[in-house]
Motif scaffolding. Structure first.
Motif, PDB file in Angstrom:
ATOM      1  N   PRO A   1       1.847  -2.152   4.712  1.00 12.38           N
ATOM      2  CA  PRO A   1       0.506  -1.589   4.884  1.00 12.38           C
ATOM      3  C   PRO A   1       0.599  -0.111   5.302  1.00 12.38           C
ATOM      4  CG  PRO A   1       0.790  -3.612   6.166  1.00 12.38           C
ATOM      5  CD  PRO A   1       2.128  -3.249   5.644  1.00 12.38           C
ATOM      6  N   THR A   2      -0.346   0.690   4.821  1.00 11.17           N
ATOM      7  CA  THR A   2      -0.328   2.121   5.140  1.00 11.17           C
ATOM      8  C   THR A   2      -0.287   2.365   6.651  1.00 11.17           C
ATOM      9  OG1 THR A   2      -1.482   2.596   3.101  1.00 11.17           O
ATOM     10  CG2 THR A   2      -1.620   4.285   4.799  1.00 11.17           C
TER      11      THR A   2
ATOM     12  N   GLU B   1       0.817  -1.226   0.000  1.00  7.55           N
ATOM     13  CA  GLU B   1       0.000   0.000   0.000  1.00  7.55           C
ATOM     14  C   GLU B   1       0.844   1.267   0.000  1.00  7.55           C
ATOM     15  OE1 GLU B   1      -4.139  -1.065   2.353  1.00  7.55           O
ATOM     16  OE2 GLU B   1      -2.460  -0.267   3.495  1.00  7.55           O
ATOM     17  N   SER B   2       1.916   1.261   0.799  1.00  6.86           N
ATOM     18  CA  SER B   2       2.692   2.498   0.988  1.00  6.86           C
ATOM     19  C   SER B   2       4.172   2.175   1.159  1.00  6.86           C
ATOM     20  CB  SER B   2       2.242   3.221   2.261  1.00  6.86           C
ATOM     21  OG  SER B   2       0.911   3.617   2.168  1.00  6.86           O
TER      22      SER B   2
END
Ligand code: PMP
Length: 406
Positions: free
Chosen positions: A261-262, A108-109
């Motif tokens: 993950p964010t 995600e990030s």
């Protein structure tokens, strides 16, 4: 306490004490060995010495696309970032690079740091430290930056034998099932060049509900589809919570990052001191790294060259009977097994042949495990690899070093 400090202050002013300390530092420095100037340019004219242990594994530090992007960003934004990421230092190249890295790893990030060392130290301090009671499981050969991050987290740590999933499982099985857990490993180990059993570690992580942190520093750019690393190569990237990488090896520049993950990335960016309290990467470095990542997402040329050079080196060393640790990657650690012989071999390579390969000996490695860590890179040719192996074979015989049993 004050008295003690007074005594120390007085002693420090004594000339003998200062001289003795200086002598001690000199000795320590000498023991660490010399510090050769390894000019990176290998175009045949400007190389001061022939470097066979550079971490610029794919030659991206000299790639025209990377140099052009770096120069253009210098023209646009100057030499430095002008501040930390939170205070005036964030540039659009940081944002673009973070997006590119998240995409590369299918996460995600992503979050940039000024070095891989800081990425590990900062992220692990937060990940292992913020979850109350976190139990950490760490491979015994993990890099110093991982060890430091885990230390700074204050979390309880279990060290498992290198790549020994039986030992890891035993430790996980004995741990309190209700405590949060974090498994920390590398994919390609920096000194041994072997690869972690990622599928089995992912299985154990899922079975014992542990989060995973995978250092792919010696793999990103070099392995996997688009250079996304070993986990991606083995179809396992989504089973590792956080992938960590560097921009200083396969991507030829400098800096480090995590992708995940964010929620994790945001927590790290909010708490990691090596992210918050330091000047951001120069925009031009981020732009150069972005060009390197983009190039390696589509080009197989550099990866193919590296793979071929590593294959030839494995084959030549095997044929000569020179022992080395692993033939799984481009990190080819020749096992010398003696501190003095290792240093002598490295000195002869440099003095007689202008070849620089760093002897990895004490105190960073236990006695009897001394290695010459060879890293052929994508800018070498297979013929150069053959000639290196022949030189090594000659010196091996001259020094009477033990050949592997045939
Ligand atoms: N992780 C590993 C496994 C490493 O070998 C290194 C550096 N050699 C780092 C992290 C730190 O990376 P950087 O050089 O970008 O600080």
């Amino acid at each position: 306490m004050t008295e003690l400090l007074d005594v120390f202050a007085r002693r420090v002013r004594e000339p003998d004490f200062v001289a003795a300390s200086a002598q001690k530092f000199l000795e320590l420095g000498r023991r660490a060995g010399r510090f050769p100037v390894a000019t990176a340019w290998r175009d045949g004219t400007t190389a001061e010495i022939d470097v066979w242990c550079s971490n610029d594994y794919l030659g991206m530090g000299q790639h025209p696309a990377v140099l052009a992007a770096t120069k253009q960003a210098v023209d646009e934004f100057g030499a430095g970032a002008g501040g930390s990421r939170y205070i005036a230092g964030t540039n659009r190249y940081h944002m673009l690079l973070e997006r590119e890295l998240a995409e590369l790893h299918g996460k995600e990030s992503a979050l940039l740091f000024s070095s891989g060392y800081m990425a590990n130290d900062g992220s692990l301090t937060v990940l292992a430290g913020q979850a109350a009671d976190c139990l950490v499981f760490s491979d015994e050969l993990n890099h110093a930056s991982i060890i430091d991050g885990l230390r700074h987290s204050g979390a309880q740590k279990h060290v498992f034998r290198h790549n020994d999933t039986g030992h890891l499982e035993q430790l996980l099985a004995n741990a309190d099932p209700d405590r949060p857990k974090l498994i920390v490993i590398e994919s390609v180990y920096s000194m041994t060049g072997d690869i972690a059993p990622l599928a089995e570690i992912a299985r154990l992580a899922e079975r014992y509900r542990a989060m995973t942190f995978l250092d792919e520093v010696h793999a990103v750019g070099m392995y996997g589809p688009q250079g996304a690393g070993i986990a991606a190569r083995d179809g396992l990237a989504d089973r590792f919570t956080v992938v960590m990488g560097t921009l200083a090896k396969g991507f030829g520049t400098t800096g480090g990052y995590i992708a995940g993950p964010t929620a994790v990335v945001e927590a790290v960016s909010a708490f990691a001191r090596p992210f918050i309290f330091t000047t951001a990467l120069p925009p031009a470095v981020a732009a150069g790294a972005l060009a390197a990542v983009r190039h390696l997402r589509t080009s197989e040329v550099e990866r193919d060259r590296l793979k071929e050079n590593a294959r030839v080196l494995h084959q030549q060393l095997r044929a000569a009977g020179i022992p080395f640790l692993s033939d799984h990657t481009h990190i080819v650690s020749v096992l010398v097994g003696s501190d003095s012989a290792c240093r002598e071999l490295a000195a002869l390579l440099l003095d007689r042949h202008g070849i620089y390969i760093q002897a990895i000996a004490g105190p960073s490695i236990p006695a009897g495990h001394e290695i010459l860590r060879i890293a052929p890179d994508a800018t070498h040719t297979p013929d150069e690899v053959r000639s290196l192996a022949a030189i090594l074979d000659g010196l091996w015989k001259e020094l009477g070093l033990p050949f592997s049993p045939r």
